[in-house]
Design an enzyme around this catalytic site. Structure first.
Site, mmCIF file in Angstrom:
data_model
loop_
_atom_site.group_PDB
_atom_site.id
_atom_site.type_symbol
_atom_site.label_atom_id
_atom_site.label_comp_id
_atom_site.label_asym_id
_atom_site.label_seq_id
_atom_site.Cartn_x
_atom_site.Cartn_y
_atom_site.Cartn_z
ATOM 1 N N ASP A 130 0.939 -1.232 -0.024
ATOM 2 C CA ASP A 130 0.074 0.002 0.041
ATOM 3 C C ASP A 130 0.978 1.287 -0.132
ATOM 4 O O ASP A 130 1.409 1.653 1.113
ATOM 5 C CB ASP A 130 -0.941 -0.049 1.215
ATOM 6 C CG ASP A 130 -2.125 -0.401 1.129
ATOM 7 O OD1 ASP A 130 -2.806 -0.126 -0.079
ATOM 8 O OD2 ASP A 130 -2.829 -1.396 1.804
ATOM 9 N N ARG A 138 5.947 3.759 3.739
ATOM 10 C CA ARG A 138 6.444 2.719 4.587
ATOM 11 C C ARG A 138 7.935 2.551 4.875
ATOM 12 O O ARG A 138 8.571 2.089 5.779
ATOM 13 C CB ARG A 138 6.307 1.027 3.953
ATOM 14 C CG ARG A 138 4.581 0.721 3.714
ATOM 15 C CD ARG A 138 4.162 0.539 4.948
ATOM 16 N NE ARG A 138 2.627 0.082 4.634
ATOM 17 C CZ ARG A 138 1.626 0.903 4.837
ATOM 18 N NH1 ARG A 138 1.851 2.182 5.396
ATOM 19 N NH2 ARG A 138 0.243 0.574 4.902
ATOM 20 N N HIS A 229 -12.059 0.994 -4.217
ATOM 21 C CA HIS A 229 -12.453 -0.224 -3.676
ATOM 22 C C HIS A 229 -13.649 -0.581 -4.422
ATOM 23 O O HIS A 229 -14.799 0.015 -4.211
ATOM 24 C CB HIS A 229 -12.693 -0.151 -2.124
ATOM 25 C CG HIS A 229 -11.437 0.395 -1.357
ATOM 26 N ND1 HIS A 229 -11.087 1.619 -1.380
ATOM 27 C CD2 HIS A 229 -10.631 -0.224 -0.966
ATOM 28 C CE1 HIS A 229 -10.025 1.836 -0.480
ATOM 29 N NE2 HIS A 229 -9.526 0.257 -0.127
ATOM 30 N N HIS A 241 -13.385 -1.723 8.137
ATOM 31 C CA HIS A 241 -12.318 -2.474 9.196
ATOM 32 C C HIS A 241 -13.101 -2.712 10.314
ATOM 33 O O HIS A 241 -12.803 -3.671 11.122
ATOM 34 C CB HIS A 241 -11.151 -1.598 9.400
ATOM 35 C CG HIS A 241 -10.332 -1.359 8.451
ATOM 36 N ND1 HIS A 241 -10.609 -0.143 7.475
ATOM 37 C CD2 HIS A 241 -9.363 -1.936 7.647
ATOM 38 C CE1 HIS A 241 -9.408 -0.239 6.526
ATOM 39 N NE2 HIS A 241 -8.765 -1.251 6.782
ATOM 40 N N ASP A 315 -10.208 -7.086 -0.767
ATOM 41 C CA ASP A 315 -9.526 -6.292 0.357
ATOM 42 C C ASP A 315 -9.361 -7.466 1.398
ATOM 43 O O ASP A 315 -9.714 -8.445 1.194
ATOM 44 C CB ASP A 315 -10.785 -5.370 0.804
ATOM 45 C CG ASP A 315 -9.990 -3.969 1.384
ATOM 46 O OD1 ASP A 315 -8.707 -4.123 1.611
ATOM 47 O OD2 ASP A 315 -10.541 -2.907 1.654
#
Length: 630
Positions: A130, A138, A229, A241, A315
């Site tokens: 991601d 990251r 998405h 989530h 996902d």
């Protein structure tokens, strides 16, 4: 005898040089993405040799953290053994996350670990990540970018293309082939807690254009990309989530708003589409028909009606919106997701249960082996298109020339600068002027007197986070005696008297609010616990009190969520960066002190405040020569 030995040694040396030279040509991954005939042959030949267990393993993607691991450490041995036991075909690279702290790592550690996993895997691995803010999401030392909505505010599709190209160059350098981006969601709901600034905006045409530009840029540098998405997560007010989000629009609304960016992505050759964990009654009336396990949404709409032929991926399967449906049989969610039309199954909550359930479904005929072969062949062809069947490794020595180049860094900052949007101003505050005490610049001798002429209040989720540190540094470099105060929901009640006193004494006030969409975040409000990009109630109350006594001399900076102002209509000066990335903090400081032309335009509507397209380049007065006062 000696001559004979020398001749033999000579030919041996020549042969060794030839082998080394030949292997050097194919040792490292090529960048262009193109499926050639030899790659197709490799994929078909490999498929025919695989057992059912090996085929099932290719469907799964699991996490790996980018960190240094000794080759014999228990952590690495467990990772390697899991990969080989379950024949895992793909990894999602991330870093250690202990909410609210994200521990980034270095590019070299990431590249070394991914190379080692590739070496220890029988078949080449697909590595995804991601990288919604570029590789800087990251890894340190890489190029930072602002959120997608900031790029939407710039109005420049070229910036989205540059974003895709630079991210692709740096990601491929560390061994990541595939980015779970761009976000094709149209953020039409101001209360959306999980998409928000991750979207390019609320206009389907603009979102589609920027999605296409990003794909074009990423493909030019050899990166696989994902539109997410599907079929659209922008018009929801629930974090998937934590629970099930519902898209309530009818089919006409979906065709007009949610689906156009995905159509544009498909037309632009997007490699994969990620399915959301949302319910869409207009597409599937079954109340438990989460899109990621719905044949009507995946097979019928995406594959048949929209003619998408690339990789369809779920996902993360460990998200609450889906796991709640399968709490009594967690392995079945993988089976249902695959039967619905997904080719790849991401981050199962229980890998062992998911693999066993899939194998059992194939053996029982619930999943025809021909259907399994169809998806596995697509995955193998994708690997071959990257040249992974010829070379799996990356050249770690190339990182110092590829990652974080001055040109890349400057490009990221340029994009952030272009995004800053001045939504409201009263001509009494902006631009700020440089002021304060000159410092010696010598170690241990930087005694700066803090005054209340310029007071900066930084609201964040946790004062221990990095939020605001770059902004503080940038402000202090221009106004060394600024009084910078950090607060968060746990401290705000105790700090309120001190903050209000400083604000009342101040000549000018900057209130920077760090509110950004965060997966699984829970905020306590008067209406209960939920994920929200709004300020928690104690922080909101303090902000209202500050505006009540100082609105005329205060500028509120939304370092992230632009919809913040709808809860504070009394704000007189309102600046948006649409991102809390460090580059956006730098841009905010530049804008506050009049060092850049503020030319962004709102890519979304802020209810009660401003419509999409609003923004002004007019400042209260032109900046003259910087003034330093003692």
């Amino acid at each position: 005898m000696i001559q004979s030995i020398s001749r033999s040694a000579f030919f041996f040396l020549m042969a060794a040089i030839f082998v080394i030279s030949a292997s050097a040509k194919t040792k490292y991954q090529p960048l262009p993405v193109h499926l050639e005939h030899d790659g197709e042959k490799w994929a078909e030949k490999t498929l025919h040799k695989m057992s059912i267990e090996e085929k099932v393993g290719q469907l799964f993607m699991i996490w790996t953290r980018a960190e240094f691991l000794n080759v014999n450490s228990p952590a690495y041995l467990q990772l390697r053994d899991t990969m080989n036991k379950y024949h895992v075909g793909s990894f999602a690279m991330t870093v250690r996350y202990e909410p609210p702290f994200l521990y980034k790592n270095q590019p070299y550690e990431a590249a070394e670990l991914l190379n080692r996993l590739q070496s220890d895997s029988k078949l080449p691995l697909l590595i995804a990540a991601d990288f919604e803010l570029g590789v800087s999401n990251r890894l340190y030392g890489t190029t930072g970018f602002p959120n997608a909505m900031a790029i939407g505010a710039s109005g420049q599709a070229k910036y989205a293309e540059d974003f895709g190209r630079i991210t692709a160059e740096e990601a491929r350098a560390v061994g990541v082939h595939w980015n779970f981006f761009p976000v094709a969601d149209v953020n039409s709901n101001p209360d959306n807690p999980i998409i928000n600034t991750r979207s390019f905006g609320e206009d389907p045409q603009q979102v589609g254009d920027f999605v296409a530009a990003y794909i074009r840029g990423a493909h030019s540098a050899g990166m696989l990309v994902t539109a997410k998405h599907f079929p659209g997560h922008g018009d929801t007010a629930t974090d998937s989530h934590l629970g099930v989000a519902q898209v309530t629009g009818n089919r006409a609304r979906l065709d007009a708003v949610e689906l156009p960016p995905f159509r544009k992505a498909i037309d632009s050759g997007v490699d994969s589409i990620m399915i959301a964990h949302v319910t869409v009654p207009a597409l599937d009336p079954n109340p438990n028909a989460v899109a990621s396990v719905s044949p009507a949404i995946i097979n019928d709409l995406l594959k048949q009606q929209l003619h998408f032929r690339g990789l369809v991926i779920t996902d993360a399967l460990d998200m609450g919106a889906l796991t709640r449906l399968y709490s009594n049989n967690i392995g079945q969610e993988a089976v249902d997701a695959f039967k619905a039309g997904n080719d790849m199954l991401l981050i199962p909550p229980d890998l062992d249960a998911a693999v066993r359930a899939m194998i059992a479904a194939v053996h029982s005929g619930e999943i025809p082996e021909s259907r399994l072969d169809e998806s596995v062949l697509k995955i193998l062809n994708t690997k071959a298109s990257l040249g992974l069947h010829k070379a799996k490794l990356v050249d770690i020595a190339s990182l110092e020339r590829t990652v974080g180049t001055p040109e890349h860094i400057a490009n990221g900052q340029q994009i952030a600068d272009a995004a800053v949007t001045l939504v409201r101003q009263n001509h009494a505050v902006l631009p700020l002027r440089k002021m304060g005490t000159n410092t010696t610049g010598l170690p241990y001798q930087n005694a700066v007197e803090v005054r209340n002429r310029l007071v900066v209040i930084i609201f964040s989720d946790d004062v221990r986070l990095e939020a605001g540190r770059v902004l503080e540094r940038e402000i202090r470099s221009r106004a060394p005696d600024a009084n910078v105060i950090y607060t968060d929901p746990d401290l705000v009640a105790a700090m309120a008297p001190t903050i209000l006193s400083a604000v009342q004494q101040a000549e000018k006030v900057v209130i920077a609010v760090y509110a950004a969409p965060t997966a699984g975040k829970v905020v306590q409000t008067n209406s209960g616990a939920r994920n929200s990009v709004s300020l928690p109630d104690p922080s909101s109350e303090l902000l209202r009190q500050m505006l009540k006594v100082s609105a005329q001399k205060t500028v509120v900076v939304a370092v992230g969520n632009p919809y913040l102002a709808k809860d504070f209509p009394e704000v007189q000066n309102y600046l948006c960066t649409f991102s809390a990335a460090p580059v956006s903090e730098v841009s905010a400081a530049k804008a506050l002190f009049g060092e850049i032309e503020v030319r962004g335009r709102l890519p979304v509507t802020i209810p009660g405040i401003a419509a999409r397209g609003a923004g002004t380049t007019e400042l209260a007065r032109k900046i003259g020569r910087p003034q330093l006062r003692k």
